[in-house]
Scaffold this motif. Structure first.
Motif, PDB file in Angstrom:
ATOM      1  N   PRO A  87       0.793  -1.232   0.000  1.00 50.77           N
ATOM      2  CA  PRO A  87       0.000   0.000   0.000  1.00 50.77           C
ATOM      3  C   PRO A  87       0.826   1.283   0.000  1.00 50.77           C
ATOM      4  CG  PRO A  87       0.095  -0.897   2.214  1.00 50.77           C
ATOM      5  CD  PRO A  87       0.856  -1.851   1.342  1.00 50.77           C
ATOM      6  N   LEU A  88       2.161   1.141   0.098  1.00 52.54           N
ATOM      7  CA  LEU A  88       3.031   2.314   0.170  1.00 52.54           C
ATOM      8  C   LEU A  88       3.732   2.569  -1.157  1.00 52.54           C
ATOM      9  CD1 LEU A  88       4.699   1.614   3.638  1.00 52.54           C
ATOM     10  CD2 LEU A  88       2.917   3.306   3.156  1.00 52.54           C
ATOM     11  N   THR A  89       4.218   3.792  -1.324  1.00 52.71           N
ATOM     12  CA  THR A  89       5.043   4.117  -2.487  1.00 52.71           C
ATOM     13  C   THR A  89       6.249   4.933  -2.047  1.00 52.71           C
ATOM     14  OG1 THR A  89       5.133   5.234  -4.640  1.00 52.71           O
ATOM     15  CG2 THR A  89       3.635   6.174  -3.000  1.00 52.71           C
ATOM     16  N   THR A  90       7.377   4.666  -2.704  1.00 46.76           N
ATOM     17  CA  THR A  90       8.598   5.440  -2.451  1.00 46.76           C
ATOM     18  C   THR A  90       8.597   6.730  -3.260  1.00 46.76           C
ATOM     19  OG1 THR A  90       9.797   4.377  -4.277  1.00 46.76           O
ATOM     20  CG2 THR A  90       9.894   3.302  -2.105  1.00 46.76           C
ATOM     21  N   GLU A 260       7.764   8.647   6.195  1.00 43.01           N
ATOM     22  CA  GLU A 260       8.173   9.452   5.044  1.00 43.01           C
ATOM     23  C   GLU A 260       7.572   8.894   3.746  1.00 43.01           C
ATOM     24  OE1 GLU A 260       9.870  12.280   4.950  1.00 43.01           O
ATOM     25  OE2 GLU A 260      10.079  12.311   7.131  1.00 43.01           O
ATOM     26  N   LEU A 261       7.207   7.619   3.770  1.00 42.14           N
ATOM     27  CA  LEU A 261       6.582   7.005   2.597  1.00 42.14           C
ATOM     28  C   LEU A 261       5.128   7.445   2.493  1.00 42.14           C
ATOM     29  CD1 LEU A 261       8.002   3.375   2.889  1.00 42.14           C
ATOM     30  CD2 LEU A 261       8.805   5.219   1.395  1.00 42.14           C
ATOM     31  N   ARG A 262       4.579   7.315   1.285  1.00 43.27           N
ATOM     32  CA  ARG A 262       3.210   7.786   1.062  1.00 43.27           C
ATOM     33  C   ARG A 262       2.259   6.636   0.781  1.00 43.27           C
ATOM     34  NH1 ARG A 262       2.786  13.245   0.757  1.00 43.27           N
ATOM     35  NH2 ARG A 262       4.796  14.335   0.772  1.00 43.27           N
ATOM     36  N   ASN A 263       1.012   6.871   1.105  1.00 44.97           N
ATOM     37  CA  ASN A 263      -0.043   5.917   0.782  1.00 44.97           C
ATOM     38  C   ASN A 263      -0.200   5.881  -0.729  1.00 44.97           C
ATOM     39  OD1 ASN A 263      -2.618   4.722   0.245  1.00 44.97           O
ATOM     40  ND2 ASN A 263      -3.252   5.165   2.334  1.00 44.97           N
ATOM     41  N   ARG A 264      -0.086   4.709  -1.306  1.00 37.95           N
ATOM     42  CA  ARG A 264      -0.119   4.574  -2.761  1.00 37.95           C
ATOM     43  C   ARG A 264      -1.440   5.079  -3.355  1.00 37.95           C
ATOM     44  NH1 ARG A 264       3.045   2.203  -6.231  1.00 37.95           N
ATOM     45  NH2 ARG A 264       2.223   1.444  -8.201  1.00 37.95           N
ATOM     46  N   LYS A 265      -2.538   4.862  -2.619  1.00 38.28           N
ATOM     47  CA  LYS A 265      -3.858   5.240  -3.143  1.00 38.28           C
ATOM     48  C   LYS A 265      -4.109   6.740  -3.053  1.00 38.28           C
ATOM     49  CE  LYS A 265      -6.637   1.046  -2.514  1.00 38.28           C
ATOM     50  NZ  LYS A 265      -7.755   0.430  -1.728  1.00 38.28           N
ATOM     51  N   THR A 266      -3.740   7.341  -1.938  1.00 37.63           N
ATOM     52  CA  THR A 266      -4.120   8.730  -1.701  1.00 37.63           C
ATOM     53  C   THR A 266      -2.999   9.736  -1.962  1.00 37.63           C
ATOM     54  OG1 THR A 266      -3.468   8.652   0.631  1.00 37.63           O
ATOM     55  CG2 THR A 266      -5.721   7.949   0.085  1.00 37.63           C
ATOM     56  N   LYS A 268      -0.913  10.666   0.202  1.00 35.25           N
ATOM     57  CA  LYS A 268      -0.586  11.350   1.452  1.00 35.25           C
ATOM     58  C   LYS A 268       0.486  10.582   2.218  1.00 35.25           C
ATOM     59  CE  LYS A 268      -5.292  13.129   2.117  1.00 35.25           C
ATOM     60  NZ  LYS A 268      -6.487  13.071   3.011  1.00 35.25           N
ATOM     61  N   ARG A 269       1.241  11.315   3.051  1.00 33.20           N
ATOM     62  CA  ARG A 269       2.188  10.633   3.946  1.00 33.20           C
ATOM     63  C   ARG A 269       1.402   9.662   4.828  1.00 33.20           C
ATOM     64  NH1 ARG A 269       6.376  14.431   7.058  1.00 33.20           N
ATOM     65  NH2 ARG A 269       6.661  12.482   8.211  1.00 33.20           N
ATOM     66  N   ALA A 270       1.911   8.455   4.946  1.00 29.09           N
ATOM     67  CA  ALA A 270       1.154   7.393   5.603  1.00 29.09           C
ATOM     68  C   ALA A 270       1.532   7.257   7.074  1.00 29.09           C
ATOM     69  CB  ALA A 270       1.406   6.071   4.888  1.00 29.09           C
ATOM     70  N   TYR A 271       0.566   6.812   7.853  1.00 28.70           N
ATOM     71  CA  TYR A 271       0.830   6.307   9.198  1.00 28.70           C
ATOM     72  C   TYR A 271       1.023   4.801   9.063  1.00 28.70           C
ATOM     73  CZ  TYR A 271      -0.738  10.734  11.249  1.00 28.70           C
ATOM     74  OH  TYR A 271      -0.852  12.051  11.612  1.00 28.70           O
ATOM     75  N   GLY A 290       0.937  16.660   9.220  1.00 30.70           N
ATOM     76  CA  GLY A 290       1.727  17.581  10.028  1.00 30.70           C
ATOM     77  C   GLY A 290       2.377  16.886  11.208  1.00 30.70           C
ATOM     78  N   GLU A 291       3.599  17.301  11.525  1.00 28.71           N
ATOM     79  CA  GLU A 291       4.371  16.610  12.552  1.00 28.71           C
ATOM     80  C   GLU A 291       3.724  16.709  13.935  1.00 28.71           C
ATOM     81  OE1 GLU A 291       6.780  14.686  11.954  1.00 28.71           O
ATOM     82  OE2 GLU A 291       7.234  15.210   9.879  1.00 28.71           O
ATOM     83  N   LYS A 292       3.285  17.929  14.330  1.00 26.51           N
ATOM     84  CA  LYS A 292       2.755  18.108  15.677  1.00 26.51           C
ATOM     85  C   LYS A 292       1.435  17.370  15.850  1.00 26.51           C
ATOM     86  CE  LYS A 292       1.899  21.582  19.221  1.00 26.51           C
ATOM     87  NZ  LYS A 292       0.710  20.898  19.749  1.00 26.51           N
ATOM     88  N   VAL A 293       0.545  17.536  14.872  1.00 25.85           N
ATOM     89  CA  VAL A 293      -0.768  16.899  14.986  1.00 25.85           C
ATOM     90  C   VAL A 293      -0.651  15.381  14.889  1.00 25.85           C
ATOM     91  CG1 VAL A 293      -1.412  16.939  12.538  1.00 25.85           C
ATOM     92  CG2 VAL A 293      -3.184  17.128  14.274  1.00 25.85           C
ATOM     93  N   SER A 294       0.381  14.900  14.207  1.00 18.44           N
ATOM     94  CA  SER A 294       0.540  13.454  14.065  1.00 18.44           C
ATOM     95  C   SER A 294       0.827  12.793  15.412  1.00 18.44           C
ATOM     96  CB  SER A 294       1.656  13.122  13.065  1.00 18.44           C
ATOM     97  OG  SER A 294       2.926  13.427  13.597  1.00 18.44           O
ATOM     98  N   VAL A 295       1.559  13.488  16.289  1.00 14.60           N
ATOM     99  CA  VAL A 295       1.873  12.944  17.616  1.00 14.60           C
ATOM    100  C   VAL A 295       0.586  12.744  18.409  1.00 14.60           C
ATOM    101  CG1 VAL A 295       3.051  13.397  19.801  1.00 14.60           C
ATOM    102  CG2 VAL A 295       4.167  13.971  17.643  1.00 14.60           C
TER     103      VAL A 295
END
Length: 320
Positions: A87-90, A260-266, A268-271, A290-295
């Protein structure tokens, strides 16, 4: 033009078994008349069209072997064995494609401990089939030139799968592998020993050995001064939970990262969630950017139970 194929009774029984688990029609078809004299996995494929599942053979060297092989893979999926996902992309499509190719092949190689054993049990692998598979190896990879080169990854994957296929019969063909592929064969034997320390005899065991193989494969590439593939990070493997684990909080089972990798479908940076016990990517999702909100987001996810999170995200998992 696709044609139906006459299958021997053992393969027909296997087809009937798959049909019982699949909600729809299952057919084995021949889509070409090539008879190459060798056997490779790319001579058969499965296509799904709605409620129709087609196992299609492009080579008629041994329809029973090819059809049964593919049907067993389908049956493992239908009966609840883990799957591998990407599900990820480089961001580099060529690199992504290589990672998916190698990751799928390594996953299939572990699955082949189950598949080949079933084929042998039903008399679908004999000396003629073994010779045709070894010919297929020589059609897939070129002999080594005494040093590590760009083809070593493909050689290692191919020779390792041949070891799984031949098992105790490998010694009969050792001269060929030692002569043409000595570097890959030595490395493949080490990986094979790792994989056979514990049997691949359940969904949990399959996942465990896939994760081990991804990590050991990287170590071998680094020993050859080749770049690691990081499939433990890039590939997502179906989780296999105990009842107890499903009731635990996410923080007790997973480490979550804003990748740092992204969701292949969207795009967006993935969790990404890594299982604490084996450090394997088992969970990919989108979330606030965003870094702060991700925490804060990760902390809120940690409070859920494993079952709550997986059910919310509709991510498949298996229970043991």
């Amino acid at each position: 033009m696709a044609n139906d194929v006459n299958l021997n009774p053992a393969v027909q029984n296997l087809l009937n078994t798959v049909a019982r688990f699949f909600e729809g029609d299952v057919q084995v078809q021949i889509i070409g008349d090539l008879k190459s004299g060798y056997l490779r996995h790319d001579q058969v494929q499965t296509m799904q069209d709605g409620q129709h599942l087609f196992v299609q053979l492009s080579d008629v060297t041994d329809p029973d072997f090819l059809a049964s092989h593919e049907l067993l893979h389908v049956l493992m999926t239908l009966r609840g064995f883990p799957q591998v996902y990407f599900p990820l992309t480089t961001g580099d499509e060529q690199l992504d494609e290589q990672l998916r190719y190698v990751g799928t092949d390594l996953f299939d190689t572990v699955s082949h401990f189950v598949v080949y054993a079933e084929q042998r049990k039903h008399g679908l692998i004999d000396e003629t089939v073994e010779e045709a598979v070894v010919k297929g190896v020589r059609q897939t990879i070129t002999p080594e030139q005494g040093q590590v080169d760009a083809e070593m990854i493909t050689r290692l994957v191919t020779v390792l799968d041949a070891l799984v296929f031949l098992g105790d019969h490998f010694e009969k063909y050792r001269y060929l592998f030692d002569h043409d592929f000595p570097i890959a064969t030595k490395a493949a034997e080490q990986l094979y020993q790792l994989l056979t320390k514990k049997p691949t005899d359940s969904p949990f065991a399959l996942r465990r050995n896939v994760v081990k193989l991804f990590r050991a494969f990287d170590q071998q590439l680094q020993d050859w001064d080749l770049p690691a593939l990081h499939l433990n990070d890039f590939a997502m493997v179906t989780s296999v939970f105990s009842k107890r684990q499903l009731g635990l909080q996410v923080k007790q089972v997973f480490k979550l990262y804003y990748s740092e990798l992204r969701n292949r479908k969207t795009g967006k940076r993935a969790y990404v969630g890594f299982t604490i016990s084996d450090d394997q990517n088992s969970l990919v999702m989108d979330g606030p950017v965003g870094e702060k909100v991700s925490v804060d987001h990760i902390q809120s996810l940690y409070q859920k139970t494993v079952q709550e999170l997986f059910d919310e995200l509709h991510i498949p998992y298996l229970e043991r």
